[in-house]
Design a protein around this motif. Structure first.
Motif, mmCIF file in Angstrom:
data_model
loop_
_atom_site.group_PDB
_atom_site.id
_atom_site.type_symbol
_atom_site.label_atom_id
_atom_site.label_comp_id
_atom_site.label_asym_id
_atom_site.label_seq_id
_atom_site.Cartn_x
_atom_site.Cartn_y
_atom_site.Cartn_z
ATOM 1 N N PHE A 126 22.314 79.606 -14.895
ATOM 2 C CA PHE A 126 22.805 80.451 -15.455
ATOM 3 C C PHE A 126 23.530 79.407 -16.432
ATOM 4 C CE2 PHE A 126 21.887 83.672 -12.902
ATOM 5 C CZ PHE A 126 21.056 84.563 -13.805
ATOM 6 N N GLU A 127 23.945 79.931 -17.935
ATOM 7 C CA GLU A 127 24.721 79.267 -18.583
ATOM 8 C C GLU A 127 24.852 79.790 -19.200
ATOM 9 O OE1 GLU A 127 22.216 76.355 -20.508
ATOM 10 O OE2 GLU A 127 21.578 77.765 -22.372
ATOM 11 N N ALA A 128 26.674 79.489 -20.093
ATOM 12 C CA ALA A 128 27.382 81.184 -20.788
ATOM 13 C C ALA A 128 26.803 80.943 -22.516
ATOM 14 C CB ALA A 128 28.710 80.071 -20.778
ATOM 15 N N VAL A 129 26.157 82.155 -22.459
ATOM 16 C CA VAL A 129 26.096 82.076 -24.415
ATOM 17 C C VAL A 129 27.607 81.986 -24.961
ATOM 18 C CG1 VAL A 129 25.561 84.099 -25.951
ATOM 19 C CG2 VAL A 129 24.562 83.401 -23.746
ATOM 20 N N ARG A 130 27.677 81.072 -25.809
ATOM 21 C CA ARG A 130 29.354 81.450 -26.510
ATOM 22 C C ARG A 130 28.855 81.625 -27.662
ATOM 23 N NH1 ARG A 130 32.724 79.813 -23.553
ATOM 24 N NH2 ARG A 130 32.669 77.443 -22.330
ATOM 25 N N VAL A 165 25.506 85.934 -20.085
ATOM 26 C CA VAL A 165 24.720 84.560 -20.087
ATOM 27 C C VAL A 165 23.676 84.312 -19.816
ATOM 28 C CG1 VAL A 165 26.765 84.552 -18.296
ATOM 29 C CG2 VAL A 165 24.206 85.155 -17.683
ATOM 30 N N ARG A 166 22.655 83.273 -20.365
ATOM 31 C CA ARG A 166 21.571 82.766 -20.620
ATOM 32 C C ARG A 166 20.702 81.837 -19.060
ATOM 33 N NH1 ARG A 166 21.903 80.270 -24.349
ATOM 34 N NH2 ARG A 166 21.972 81.323 -25.936
ATOM 35 N N LEU A 167 19.653 82.274 -19.318
ATOM 36 C CA LEU A 167 19.227 81.746 -17.822
ATOM 37 C C LEU A 167 18.727 80.581 -17.835
ATOM 38 C CD1 LEU A 167 18.420 82.222 -14.696
ATOM 39 C CD2 LEU A 167 15.849 83.354 -15.274
ATOM 40 N N ALA A 168 19.187 79.937 -17.620
ATOM 41 C CA ALA A 168 18.544 78.620 -17.822
ATOM 42 C C ALA A 168 17.244 78.057 -16.827
ATOM 43 C CB ALA A 168 20.017 77.450 -17.642
ATOM 44 N N SER A 198 27.111 77.338 -16.200
ATOM 45 C CA SER A 198 27.281 76.479 -16.764
ATOM 46 C C SER A 198 28.395 76.847 -17.670
ATOM 47 C CB SER A 198 26.350 75.363 -17.134
ATOM 48 O OG SER A 198 25.520 74.952 -16.066
ATOM 49 N N GLY A 199 29.863 75.794 -18.089
ATOM 50 C CA GLY A 199 30.198 76.415 -18.690
ATOM 51 C C GLY A 199 31.884 76.157 -18.547
ATOM 52 N N LYS A 200 32.223 75.632 -19.147
ATOM 53 C CA LYS A 200 33.694 75.193 -19.404
ATOM 54 C C LYS A 200 34.602 75.772 -19.197
ATOM 55 C CE LYS A 200 32.747 70.291 -21.035
ATOM 56 N NZ LYS A 200 33.586 69.631 -22.125
ATOM 57 N N ARG A 201 36.021 76.201 -18.740
ATOM 58 C CA ARG A 201 36.989 77.223 -17.769
ATOM 59 C C ARG A 201 36.188 78.807 -18.671
ATOM 60 N NH1 ARG A 201 39.913 76.134 -13.902
ATOM 61 N NH2 ARG A 201 40.406 73.951 -13.878
ATOM 62 N N GLY A 224 15.816 81.920 -20.442
ATOM 63 C CA GLY A 224 15.740 81.932 -21.911
ATOM 64 C C GLY A 224 16.367 83.312 -22.259
ATOM 65 N N GLN A 225 16.393 84.594 -21.061
ATOM 66 C CA GLN A 225 16.670 85.508 -21.823
ATOM 67 C C GLN A 225 18.076 85.711 -21.072
ATOM 68 O OE1 GLN A 225 14.567 88.760 -19.750
ATOM 69 N NE2 GLN A 225 12.405 87.802 -19.974
ATOM 70 N N GLU A 226 18.952 86.698 -22.076
ATOM 71 C CA GLU A 226 20.036 86.851 -21.531
ATOM 72 C C GLU A 226 20.560 87.708 -20.678
ATOM 73 O OE1 GLU A 226 21.965 87.103 -25.244
ATOM 74 O OE2 GLU A 226 21.818 85.238 -26.082
ATOM 75 N N PHE A 227 21.357 88.114 -19.710
ATOM 76 C CA PHE A 227 22.100 89.672 -19.099
ATOM 77 C C PHE A 227 24.208 88.544 -19.028
ATOM 78 C CE2 PHE A 227 18.287 86.755 -17.188
ATOM 79 C CZ PHE A 227 17.819 87.379 -16.671
#
Length: 469
Positions: A465-469, A451-454, A439-442, A410-413
């Motif tokens: 991780f997943e990209a933070v939009r 990014v957020r740790l998923a 995770s994240g499109k293009r 849940g933390q961001e980096f």
């Protein structure tokens, strides 16, 4: 340096699961140990006493398996380089229990909590290691080089040597920075850059990606990245020069074993050029991929992305053994020249055999039967060993990354996008230093994103991780 320490007890962060998963041996059989112990007192035979050479070693701090000792001296406008390599040929009897075991192992495997050595430590950290202040049998390479750093004469022979000091990379770099290097390596500051320039001229490809390292810290482990010091590169050039000289000896004699890598295919180069254009990094049409990559500032996000993309240029590495006719592929695209391994026999199987080929050929002797019979087996043995070593290293890093990030979901980096696909990407998080899927499109290659740790699962050794939009 970026790092984060895992503050749990060692019992809670064991690497035993990796050792079990890959079936790594925990010891040597009694027969192997007995042969190694007996070999310690084996006579080196009649060989020249060159203990007056002021050789020194440069290795990571605390290293005991010292394969190489060097001395780089000015000679008029040129240089003389002495490079002593541990002589495992003296200690290993062909076909004996020790020989069979090291063929099975292939190379030393490195885990954070202890190595799985290729040879029993009585040899690798004792009688065969080029430890300081003690006389050791060695295979000595001597290069007479011109002012341009190109060898004009090469000699390889068995000798008795003595390292006068043991250094690590950081201390040697500091001595150069302070203007007070040890006399045995002072000329390396001039010779090393010459060899680096020759590598660029050849078109050698070097990827300056951040190297993750796992270090012991108190009751836990930490992940760190270290910039590569100039001394690291200069020292590596001595090893590369030796491997190239050994390959030349083998090719002229039409017998030996080479480390090979095919030239990158046109599609891989085209892909890299496309990435460079997308990142607005200029790449002159007449500049080779190696020269282009060498000119990048490794600290920039764009360079990190391009170095990652350039890994496609270095696919298909292998070994090629031959006796009587030269194989079709003889070069190593990364080195941009024919090349073989001869400088790390304590830690890598093939080096002992390649060294014995060079000694026999330069002495005008036929290869002994055991050596000729072993050559065809080496590509398969080393291929399997390289694959295992890569898997163990990756598993160790994955494990520590998951430990480091456990509890931080849940933390961001801050991260840099290294390579992007349709639905996910490879990113580099600098603090702590982690390479992982995101995770994240293009996602935009070569750009910094949040990014957020998923997921951080130590049991599965998985981080996402997943990209933070």
């Amino acid at each position: 340096m970026a790092s984060l320490v895992i503050r749990t007890g060692r019992a809670d962060v064991s690497f035993d699961g990796i050792r079990t998963e890959f079936g790594l041996p925990s010891s040597f059989d009694a027969a192997v140990l007995a042969e190694a112990e007996a070999a310690v007192s084996r006579s080196p035979g009649d060989r020249p006493d060159l203990t007056s050479l002021p050789l020194v070693t440069i290795d990571p701090p605390g290293a005991k398996d010292l394969d190489q000792a060097l001395c780089v001296l000015k000679s008029g406008d040129g240089f003389v380089v002495h490079y002593a390599i541990a002589d495992l040929g003296l200690f290993v009897t062909p076909g004996g229990p020790l020989d069979l075991e090291v063929r099975r192992r292939g190379q030393t495997l490195y885990l954070p909590d202890g190595n799985v050595p290729l040879h029993p430590t009585v040899l690798s950290e004792g009688a065969a290691s080029l430890l300081p202040g003690v006389v050791r049998p060695a295979v000595l390479w001597t290069f007479t080089c011109g002012a341009d750093g190109v060898p004009t004469a090469v000699e390889v022979r068995r000798a008795m040597v003595r390292s006068t000091a043991q250094f690590d990379y950081e201390s040697v770099q500091k001595s150069f920075d302070a203007g007070d290097p040890h006399p045995s390596v002072a000329a390396l500051a001039e010779f090393g850059p010459l060899r680096r320039a020759l590598a660029r001229q050849r078109g050698a490809i070097e990827l300056q990606l951040p190297e993750q390292e796992i270090e012991s810290e108190g009751d836990g482990w930490q992940l760190v990245t270290r910039p590569r010091a100039e001394v690291d590169s200069w020292n590596a050039e001595i090893s590369l020069m030796t491997g190239m000289a050994a390959a030349s000896i083998m090719l002229e004699a039409r017998v030996g074993v080479l480390r090979t890598l095919p030239e990158p295919d046109d599609s891989a180069v085209a892909s890299l050029r496309k990435s460079a254009a997308a990142l607005k990094v200029k790449w002159p049409a007449d500049l080779s991929p190696g020269a282009f990559l060498a000119g990048l500032d490794a600290s920039t996000p764009e360079a990190l992305a391009l170095f990652t993309d350039a890994t496609r240029l270095l696919r298909g590495a292998g070994y090629s053994a031959f006796n009587g006719s030269v194989p079709e592929l003889v070069a190593h695209a990364g080195v941009a020249a024919p090349y073989t391994h001869v400088t790390a026999p304590l830690r890598r199987l093939v080096d002992r055999f390649a060294t014995e080929v060079c000694l026999a050929v330069t002495a005008g002797q036929e290869l002994p039967a055991w050596l000729a019979e072993a050559l065809p087996q080496l590509p398969s043995l080393m291929g399997s060993s390289d694959s295992l070593a890569s898997k163990v290293e990756r598993a160790s890093l994955d494990q520590v990354e998951a430990w480091v990030l456990a509890g931080r979901v849940g933390q961001e980096f801050d991260a840099v996008v290294l390579r992007s696909g349709d639905n996910d990407a490879e990113v580099f998080v600098s603090a702590p230093p982690i390479l992982a899927k995101c995770s994240g499109k293009r996602l935009p290659e070569g750009e910094s994103i949040r990014v957020r740790l998923a997921e951080a699962d130590p049991a599965e050794r998985r981080v996402r991780f997943e990209a933070v939009r």
